[in-house]
Design a protein around this motif. Structure first.
Motif, PDB file in Angstrom:
ATOM      1  N   GLY A   1      52.641  27.525  24.860  1.00  0.00           N
ATOM      2  CA  GLY A   1      51.709  27.268  23.768  1.00  0.00           C
ATOM      3  C   GLY A   1      50.329  27.823  24.051  1.00  0.00           C
ATOM      4  O   GLY A   1      49.658  28.351  23.156  1.00  0.00           O
ATOM      5  N   ARG A   2      49.889  27.728  25.302  1.00  0.00           N
ATOM      6  CA  ARG A   2      48.576  28.269  25.667  1.00  0.00           C
ATOM      7  C   ARG A   2      48.548  29.786  25.508  1.00  0.00           C
ATOM      8  O   ARG A   2      47.558  30.351  25.018  1.00  0.00           O
ATOM      9  CB  ARG A   2      48.236  27.904  27.117  1.00  0.00           C
ATOM     10  N   ILE A   3      49.620  30.453  25.876  1.00  0.00           N
ATOM     11  CA  ILE A   3      49.685  31.904  25.739  1.00  0.00           C
ATOM     12  C   ILE A   3      49.663  32.302  24.267  1.00  0.00           C
ATOM     13  O   ILE A   3      48.983  33.264  23.884  1.00  0.00           O
ATOM     14  CB  ILE A   3      50.943  32.451  26.443  1.00  0.00           C
ATOM     15  N   ILE A   4      50.380  31.564  23.434  1.00  0.00           N
ATOM     16  CA  ILE A   4      50.354  31.845  21.999  1.00  0.00           C
ATOM     17  C   ILE A   4      48.954  31.620  21.439  1.00  0.00           C
ATOM     18  O   ILE A   4      48.465  32.394  20.606  1.00  0.00           O
ATOM     19  CB  ILE A   4      51.395  30.985  21.257  1.00  0.00           C
ATOM     20  N   SER A   5      48.276  30.577  21.905  1.00  0.00           N
ATOM     21  CA  SER A   5      46.902  30.320  21.464  1.00  0.00           C
ATOM     22  C   SER A   5      45.980  31.473  21.854  1.00  0.00           C
ATOM     23  O   SER A   5      45.085  31.852  21.082  1.00  0.00           O
ATOM     24  CB  SER A   5      46.389  29.017  22.069  1.00  0.00           C
ATOM     25  N   ARG A   6      46.204  32.038  23.020  1.00  0.00           N
ATOM     26  CA  ARG A   6      45.422  33.207  23.451  1.00  0.00           C
ATOM     27  C   ARG A   6      45.650  34.378  22.507  1.00  0.00           C
ATOM     28  O   ARG A   6      44.711  35.095  22.137  1.00  0.00           O
ATOM     29  CB  ARG A   6      45.825  33.584  24.875  1.00  0.00           C
TER      30      ARG A   6
ATOM     31  N   GLN B   1      43.762  33.792  19.297  1.00  0.00           N
ATOM     32  CA  GLN B   1      42.341  34.078  19.469  1.00  0.00           C
ATOM     33  C   GLN B   1      42.078  35.576  19.302  1.00  0.00           C
ATOM     34  O   GLN B   1      41.146  35.988  18.591  1.00  0.00           O
ATOM     35  CB  GLN B   1      41.884  33.611  20.855  1.00  0.00           C
ATOM     36  N   GLY B   2      42.902  36.401  19.938  1.00  0.00           N
ATOM     37  CA  GLY B   2      42.752  37.849  19.794  1.00  0.00           C
ATOM     38  C   GLY B   2      42.997  38.305  18.371  1.00  0.00           C
ATOM     39  O   GLY B   2      42.295  39.188  17.858  1.00  0.00           O
ATOM     40  N   GLN B   3      43.988  37.696  17.715  1.00  0.00           N
ATOM     41  CA  GLN B   3      44.289  38.037  16.325  1.00  0.00           C
ATOM     42  C   GLN B   3      43.109  37.716  15.422  1.00  0.00           C
ATOM     43  O   GLN B   3      42.762  38.492  14.512  1.00  0.00           O
ATOM     44  CB  GLN B   3      45.538  37.281  15.870  1.00  0.00           C
ATOM     45  N   PHE B   4      42.472  36.576  15.653  1.00  0.00           N
ATOM     46  CA  PHE B   4      41.324  36.188  14.840  1.00  0.00           C
ATOM     47  C   PHE B   4      40.170  37.177  15.013  1.00  0.00           C
ATOM     48  O   PHE B   4      39.538  37.596  14.038  1.00  0.00           O
ATOM     49  CB  PHE B   4      40.867  34.777  15.215  1.00  0.00           C
ATOM     50  N   LEU B   5      39.907  37.572  16.247  1.00  0.00           N
ATOM     51  CA  LEU B   5      38.845  38.549  16.492  1.00  0.00           C
ATOM     52  C   LEU B   5      39.174  39.888  15.838  1.00  0.00           C
ATOM     53  O   LEU B   5      38.287  40.579  15.324  1.00  0.00           O
ATOM     54  CB  LEU B   5      38.645  38.731  17.999  1.00  0.00           C
ATOM     55  N   ASP B   6      40.465  40.238  15.832  1.00  0.00           N
ATOM     56  CA  ASP B   6      40.897  41.480  15.196  1.00  0.00           C
ATOM     57  C   ASP B   6      40.676  41.415  13.690  1.00  0.00           C
ATOM     58  O   ASP B   6      40.191  42.373  13.075  1.00  0.00           O
ATOM     59  CB  ASP B   6      42.373  41.726  15.522  1.00  0.00           C
TER      60      ASP B   6
ATOM     61  N   GLU C   1      34.993  45.467  24.549  1.00  0.00           N
ATOM     62  CA  GLU C   1      35.307  44.306  23.717  1.00  0.00           C
ATOM     63  C   GLU C   1      36.656  44.484  23.031  1.00  0.00           C
ATOM     64  O   GLU C   1      37.435  43.528  22.909  1.00  0.00           O
ATOM     65  CB  GLU C   1      34.214  44.088  22.675  1.00  0.00           C
ATOM     66  N   TYR C   2      36.938  45.705  22.610  1.00  0.00           N
ATOM     67  CA  TYR C   2      38.205  45.954  21.943  1.00  0.00           C
ATOM     68  C   TYR C   2      39.377  45.797  22.913  1.00  0.00           C
ATOM     69  O   TYR C   2      40.407  45.195  22.568  1.00  0.00           O
ATOM     70  CB  TYR C   2      38.221  47.353  21.327  1.00  0.00           C
ATOM     71  N   LEU C   3      39.229  46.307  24.109  1.00  0.00           N
ATOM     72  CA  LEU C   3      40.309  46.193  25.090  1.00  0.00           C
ATOM     73  C   LEU C   3      40.567  44.730  25.447  1.00  0.00           C
ATOM     74  O   LEU C   3      41.724  44.325  25.644  1.00  0.00           O
ATOM     75  CB  LEU C   3      39.967  47.003  26.340  1.00  0.00           C
ATOM     76  N   GLN C   4      39.508  43.934  25.518  1.00  0.00           N
ATOM     77  CA  GLN C   4      39.680  42.510  25.775  1.00  0.00           C
ATOM     78  C   GLN C   4      40.434  41.842  24.621  1.00  0.00           C
ATOM     79  O   GLN C   4      41.335  41.026  24.816  1.00  0.00           O
ATOM     80  CB  GLN C   4      38.314  41.835  25.963  1.00  0.00           C
ATOM     81  N   LEU C   5      40.066  42.217  23.400  1.00  0.00           N
ATOM     82  CA  LEU C   5      40.739  41.703  22.214  1.00  0.00           C
ATOM     83  C   LEU C   5      42.226  42.045  22.244  1.00  0.00           C
ATOM     84  O   LEU C   5      43.083  41.202  21.945  1.00  0.00           O
ATOM     85  CB  LEU C   5      40.060  42.286  20.972  1.00  0.00           C
ATOM     86  N   VAL C   6      42.545  43.283  22.608  1.00  0.00           N
ATOM     87  CA  VAL C   6      43.946  43.727  22.630  1.00  0.00           C
ATOM     88  C   VAL C   6      44.732  42.975  23.698  1.00  0.00           C
ATOM     89  O   VAL C   6      45.895  42.606  23.480  1.00  0.00           O
ATOM     90  CB  VAL C   6      44.033  45.248  22.846  1.00  0.00           C
TER      91      VAL C   6
ATOM     92  N   GLY D   1      48.668  41.770  24.517  1.00  0.00           N
ATOM     93  CA  GLY D   1      49.122  41.474  25.868  1.00  0.00           C
ATOM     94  C   GLY D   1      49.770  40.106  25.957  1.00  0.00           C
ATOM     95  O   GLY D   1      50.719  39.905  26.729  1.00  0.00           O
ATOM     96  N   SER D   2      49.283  39.177  25.146  1.00  0.00           N
ATOM     97  CA  SER D   2      49.832  37.817  25.195  1.00  0.00           C
ATOM     98  C   SER D   2      51.282  37.756  24.736  1.00  0.00           C
ATOM     99  O   SER D   2      52.039  36.887  25.183  1.00  0.00           O
ATOM    100  CB  SER D   2      48.977  36.877  24.336  1.00  0.00           C
ATOM    101  N   VAL D   3      51.679  38.647  23.838  1.00  0.00           N
ATOM    102  CA  VAL D   3      53.078  38.655  23.394  1.00  0.00           C
ATOM    103  C   VAL D   3      53.974  39.051  24.569  1.00  0.00           C
ATOM    104  O   VAL D   3      55.011  38.421  24.825  1.00  0.00           O
ATOM    105  CB  VAL D   3      53.282  39.612  22.205  1.00  0.00           C
ATOM    106  N   PHE D   4      53.564  40.097  25.306  1.00  0.00           N
ATOM    107  CA  PHE D   4      54.306  40.470  26.508  1.00  0.00           C
ATOM    108  C   PHE D   4      54.248  39.339  27.541  1.00  0.00           C
ATOM    109  O   PHE D   4      55.239  39.052  28.221  1.00  0.00           O
ATOM    110  CB  PHE D   4      53.732  41.760  27.107  1.00  0.00           C
ATOM    111  N   GLN D   5      53.075  38.702  27.666  1.00  0.00           N
ATOM    112  CA  GLN D   5      52.947  37.601  28.623  1.00  0.00           C
ATOM    113  C   GLN D   5      53.887  36.449  28.291  1.00  0.00           C
ATOM    114  O   GLN D   5      54.444  35.817  29.191  1.00  0.00           O
ATOM    115  CB  GLN D   5      51.509  37.088  28.657  1.00  0.00           C
ATOM    116  N   LEU D   6      54.059  36.177  27.003  1.00  0.00           N
ATOM    117  CA  LEU D   6      54.953  35.087  26.619  1.00  0.00           C
ATOM    118  C   LEU D   6      56.374  35.371  27.091  1.00  0.00           C
ATOM    119  O   LEU D   6      57.055  34.480  27.618  1.00  0.00           O
ATOM    120  CB  LEU D   6      54.930  34.896  25.098  1.00  0.00           C
TER     121      LEU D   6
END
Length: 307
Positions: free
Chosen positions: A125-130, A133-138, A148-153, A158-163
């Motif tokens: 759940g924490r990874i999905i929340s991350r 957060q990136g989706q909202f910034l996008d 800033e863009y690379l952090q957003l991505v 990256g979180s989808v792969f992390q999940l």
């Protein structure tokens, strides 16, 4: 997608108290997803195997992961208002949004039914929340610099792969340094693939694309940093709202010349190459049979390795 995975996704949906038209809607979304080539669940299985896991519920965990990705895909399409051929874009938006929530409930319920510890479900759940957060910034187009863009991505993609990596590790009961390396590798994979998408989209003016939507992707940020100096001010003017889309399209030739002269594609490829190099470095540190590492590489970034 593997047909067995699609069937397991359907089983998870039917195990929940959804009925009638709503259940059929969710099952139709799964059938639509099953048409796609490739499968995120392959990464879950591959990580589980690489770490010598023997979880008897690995197929259920992999299918649950696909349900989470499906929910994310639907939400992304609703936000971007593209992919009009998808079933979830052809039904009322309120129905699709309800489907997103239902699929996420299937995801957590599916993991629980597979016997994953609550701490591992909470971390998922924490990874999905991350990612959210990136989706909202996008959506907000919040990135103003390449960093800033690379952090957003990393957060969004990256979180989808992390999940997937996390669930493979959780199924194998693995943690420590191996898990940390694989999670870092997942972030690299997210960057590599998103930059590739950005490069493809920067030249597609004839259809819905990042420039039309005034998205600030990596190559776009590079172009915006140059256009005022290079006498290509029309690009900044479009992003500031001083030119409309039709006026911008009248300058397609100038835009193509700008792309060619600016080096934005070369710049993006260099950044992508650095991410690939980092992924290779991380993979070298993973302790596992070479054949299994090679398989994971192919799923995550193999197509981008320069021989």
């Amino acid at each position: 997608m593997n047909q067995d995975t699609a069937l397991e996704m359907e089983r998870i949906i039917r195990s929940q108290p959804y009925a009638g038209e709503f259940q059929e809607l969710l099952l139709s979304f799964v059938a639509e997803k099953a048409k796609e080539r490739g499968s995120w669940s392959d990464i879950v299985r591959c990580v589980h195997s690489l770490l010598e896991g023997s979880c008897p519920q690995i197929e259920g965990i992999a299918a649950a992961a696909e349900l989470a990705v499906l929910a994310s895909d639907i939400m992304d399409d609703l936000q971007d208002q593209d992919q009009s051929d998808k079933l979830w874009m052809q039904c009322p938006a309120a129905h699709a949004l309800n489907g997103v929530v239902a699929l996420m409930m299937c995801f957590t319920g599916g993991l629980g039914a597979c016997g994953l510890p609550s701490a591992d479900i909470a971390e998922a759940g924490r990874i999905i929340s991350r990612s959210l957060q990136g989706q909202f910034l996008d959506i907000r187009n919040a990135a103003e610099t390449p960093d800033e863009y690379l952090q957003l991505v990393q957060e969004k993609s990256g979180s989808v792969f992390q999940l997937m990596v996390h669930l493979g590790c959780a199924a194998a009961g693995a943690g420590g340094r191996q898990r940390e390396l694989l999670l870092d590798l997942a972030d690299c994979a997210g960057l590599i693939h998103q930059i590739q998408n950005d490069l493809r989209d920067i030249t597609r003016l004839g259809q819905k694309n990042d420039v039309l939507l005034k998205r600030k992707t990596l190559p776009v940020l590079y172009l915006l940093s140059l256009s005022d100096e290079w006498d290509f001010r029309f690009f900044q003017q479009y992003y500031r709202g001083e030119l409309d889309w039709e006026e911008f399209l009248q300058r397609t030739g100038d835009y193509e010349a700008f792309i060619e002269a600016s080096g934005c594609q070369e710049y993006s490829l260099v950044v992508q190459g650095l991410c690939v190099d980092r992924a290779v470095e991380l993979m070298e540190q993973v302790v596992a049979p070479p054949s299994k590492k090679e398989q994971l590489k192919e799923f995550m970034y193999g197509a981008f390795v320069r021989e």
